[in-house]
Design an enzyme around this catalytic site. Structure first.
Site, short mmCIF file in Angstrom:
data_model
loop_
_atom_site.label_atom_id
_atom_site.label_comp_id
_atom_site.label_asym_id
_atom_site.label_seq_id
_atom_site.Cartn_x
_atom_site.Cartn_y
_atom_site.Cartn_z
N ARG A 166 0.93 -1.27 -0.09
CA ARG A 166 0.02 -0.03 -0.04
C ARG A 166 0.75 1.20 0.05
NH1 ARG A 166 -2.94 -3.45 -0.94
NH2 ARG A 166 -4.90 -4.02 -0.05
N SER A 240 -11.40 -0.31 2.58
CA SER A 240 -10.58 -0.57 4.11
C SER A 240 -10.17 0.77 4.48
CB SER A 240 -9.35 -1.46 3.48
OG SER A 240 -9.60 -2.50 2.96
N GLU A 336 -5.87 4.28 6.08
CA GLU A 336 -5.31 4.17 4.45
C GLU A 336 -5.73 5.31 3.67
OE1 GLU A 336 -5.83 0.17 2.78
OE2 GLU A 336 -6.50 1.13 1.11
C1 LIG Z 1 -15.29 -0.14 -1.72
C2 LIG Z 1 -13.75 -0.26 -1.83
C3 LIG Z 1 -13.05 -1.33 -1.99
C4 LIG Z 1 -11.73 -0.95 -2.01
N1 LIG Z 1 -10.98 -2.19 -2.13
C5 LIG Z 1 -9.51 -1.85 -2.44
C6 LIG Z 1 -8.66 -2.97 -2.41
O1 LIG Z 1 -9.27 -4.16 -2.45
N2 LIG Z 1 -7.41 -2.81 -2.55
C7 LIG Z 1 -6.65 -1.51 -2.51
O2 LIG Z 1 -5.66 -1.44 -2.84
N3 LIG Z 1 -7.55 -0.40 -2.45
C8 LIG Z 1 -8.84 -0.73 -2.47
N4 LIG Z 1 -9.78 0.55 -2.37
C9 LIG Z 1 -9.05 1.71 -2.28
C10 LIG Z 1 -9.25 2.43 -3.74
O3 LIG Z 1 -9.96 1.82 -4.65
C11 LIG Z 1 -7.74 2.60 -4.47
O4 LIG Z 1 -7.10 3.26 -3.65
C12 LIG Z 1 -7.96 3.17 -5.64
O5 LIG Z 1 -6.78 2.93 -6.70
C13 LIG Z 1 -8.21 4.81 -5.49
O6 LIG Z 1 -8.49 5.30 -6.80
P1 LIG Z 1 -9.02 6.51 -7.15
O7 LIG Z 1 -8.93 6.99 -8.50
O8 LIG Z 1 -10.35 6.72 -6.67
O9 LIG Z 1 -8.12 7.54 -6.04
P2 LIG Z 1 -8.45 8.82 -5.63
O10 LIG Z 1 -9.19 8.63 -4.35
O11 LIG Z 1 -9.12 9.92 -6.47
O12 LIG Z 1 -6.81 9.37 -5.13
C14 LIG Z 1 -6.36 8.82 -4.28
C15 LIG Z 1 -4.72 9.46 -4.03
O13 LIG Z 1 -4.16 9.20 -5.18
C16 LIG Z 1 -3.92 10.45 -5.82
N5 LIG Z 1 -4.07 10.36 -7.33
C17 LIG Z 1 -5.29 9.83 -7.87
N6 LIG Z 1 -4.90 10.01 -9.28
C18 LIG Z 1 -3.50 10.63 -9.59
C19 LIG Z 1 -2.93 10.79 -10.59
N7 LIG Z 1 -3.25 10.45 -11.45
N8 LIG Z 1 -1.58 11.32 -10.32
C20 LIG Z 1 -1.17 11.26 -9.13
N9 LIG Z 1 -1.86 11.12 -7.98
C21 LIG Z 1 -2.87 10.79 -8.15
C22 LIG Z 1 -4.85 11.47 -5.24
O14 LIG Z 1 -4.29 12.62 -5.14
C23 LIG Z 1 -5.10 10.86 -3.77
O15 LIG Z 1 -3.87 11.08 -2.94
C24 LIG Z 1 -11.10 0.33 -2.18
C25 LIG Z 1 -11.94 1.62 -2.23
C26 LIG Z 1 -13.26 1.41 -2.00
C27 LIG Z 1 -14.26 2.46 -1.82
#
Ligand SMILES: Cc1cc2nc3c(=O)[nH]c(=O)nc-3n(C[C@H](O)[C@H](O)[C@H](O)COP(=O)(O)OP(=O)(O)OC[C@H]3O[C@@H](n4cnc5c(N)ncnc54)[C@H](O)[C@@H]3O)c2cc1C
Length: 342
Positions: A166, A240, A336
């Protein structure tokens, strides 16, 4: 094409936990050129900006006097294969789960264990998403970034990304110093199933599958996740909410004396990973609520917005969970999701 602007902007619908908060404005960029122009304009004006994918790992706890730059860059392109891999470049704004399913339809397995993780491709390297025995670092060749110090685009190899559980360089040296615009994946030419994770093995076994295809694993992951995790479209959550704590073997030995059934996973460095969800559950916190924020009664590792949760509800709940687990087990939990502001 001009980027889409909207100001001032409610952030409630663009992060899956769904707290009330506003940004100064939100800009969706569709090309690398637009991204560079917006960043340069913000830097010249001394304006704070924040990059957002699909908001599934971000919790906006208050109004932010910042421009939120949303990644709308789209595109998937197969590259020249390398000796043991097929190579695929994907733009940061693509949806992660759609990509996983599309690669299977293209007959190129390798990402199926990570099905149904919400979010964008651009965010997947940030916390090195992982699930059911696979981490995305196992499939990443390189990451293309806009370097915010030089406003130049450059490619970082997987080694330079310094991936771990992570975690990656994007949470440390390159936090607020890089925007990811594309990820190049290396998918195995000779695919082998990763199916030993207990929930997945059980699900495959109950369907009578002993030699799974990638589609079988995909289906099993989707079935397990759907049964275990609350859907953020139905009830706000950020997945999580706490990382699984990694502790020394001696700590596990002490805990085992009182809780012989404690869940733990050995790590390559000799330490052990504890299951944060197990600790929260055993501390009796499933369903515990502060205002509209609660520990999910389906999965103790997930905090949910039952409706109308405020930032102070969420902060109160997080503190209560951390304190209760620390008092009961002597183990520190670390959130997280990215809290904005930190
Ligand atoms: C129901 C649920 C289940 C999940 N299960 C998992 C799992 O099994 N495993 C897991 O690892 N995670 C899990 N997650 C967490 C999440 O899905 C991941 O962290 C995912 O990669 C986030 O993507 P996002 O585009 O929504 O990121 P965002 O929430 O939009 O951004 C997250 C972070 O990344 C940065 N960021 C986003 N895009 C960029 C970019 N292009 N360049 C630089 N920085 C950037 C943002 O500034 C922020 O700091 C889960 C979340 C939910 C809601």
């Amino acid at each position: 094409m001009m980027p889409e602007y909207s100001d001032p902007f409610s952030l409630q619908a663009v992060h899956t936990f769904g707290l009330q908060a506003h940004a100064r404005r939100l800009v969706t960029v569709q090309s690398e050129g637009q991204l560079r122009d917006i960043v340069a304009a913000c830097q010249q004006a001394g304006e704070t900006f924040f990059v957002l994918g699909e908001g599934s790992n971000t919790v906006f706890t208050t109004d932010v006097n910042a421009t939120v730059i949303r990644m709308g860059l789209m595109g998937r392109q197969w590259l020249e294969p390398a000796s043991a891999h097929v190579r695929l470049r994907v733009a940061a704004g693509e949806n992660w789960h759609e990509l996983v399913e599309w690669t299977l339809l293209q007959g190129r397995p390798g990402l199926e264990n990570l099905a149904l993780i919400p979010g964008s491709v651009g965010a997947c390297p940030v916390q090195n998403i992982g699930a059911y025995g696979l981490e995305v670092m196992d499939r990443i060749e390189s990451v293309r970034i806009l370097d915010l110090a030089t406003l130049e685009f450059r490619e970082l190899s997987a080694v330079e990304c310094r991936f771990s559980y992570r975690d990656s360089i994007f949470k440390h040296e390159l936090s607020e110093r890089a925007v990811i615009t594309a990820v190049t994946f290396a998918l195995p030419l000779r695919w082998e199933p990763v199916a030993s994770y207990a929930d997945i093995a059980r699900c495959l076994g109950s369907s009578g599958i002993s030699v799974p295809t990638a589609r079988d694993i995909f289906n099993a992951v989707v079935a397990v996740r759907t049964s275990k995790l609350p859907d953020p479209r139905v009830m706000g959550n950020a997945g999580s909410f706490f990382k699984n704590p990694i502790v020394d073997g001696s700590v596990l030995d002490q805990l085992r004396a009182s809780w012989p059934e404690i869940v733990s996973y050995p790590q390559p460095d000799g330490r052990v990973k504890l299951a944060a969800g197990w600790l929260i559950d055993k501390a009796g916190l499933k369903g515990f609520a502060v205002g509209g924020a609660a520990v999910s009664d389906k999965q103790a590792l997930v905090l949910v917005n039952r409706g109308g949760a405020t930032a102070s509800d969420l902060r109160g709940l997080v503190e209560h969970v951390k304190t209760t687990v620390a008092e009961r087990f002597g183990v520190e939990l670390e959130p997280e999701p990215v809290m904005v502001p930190k």
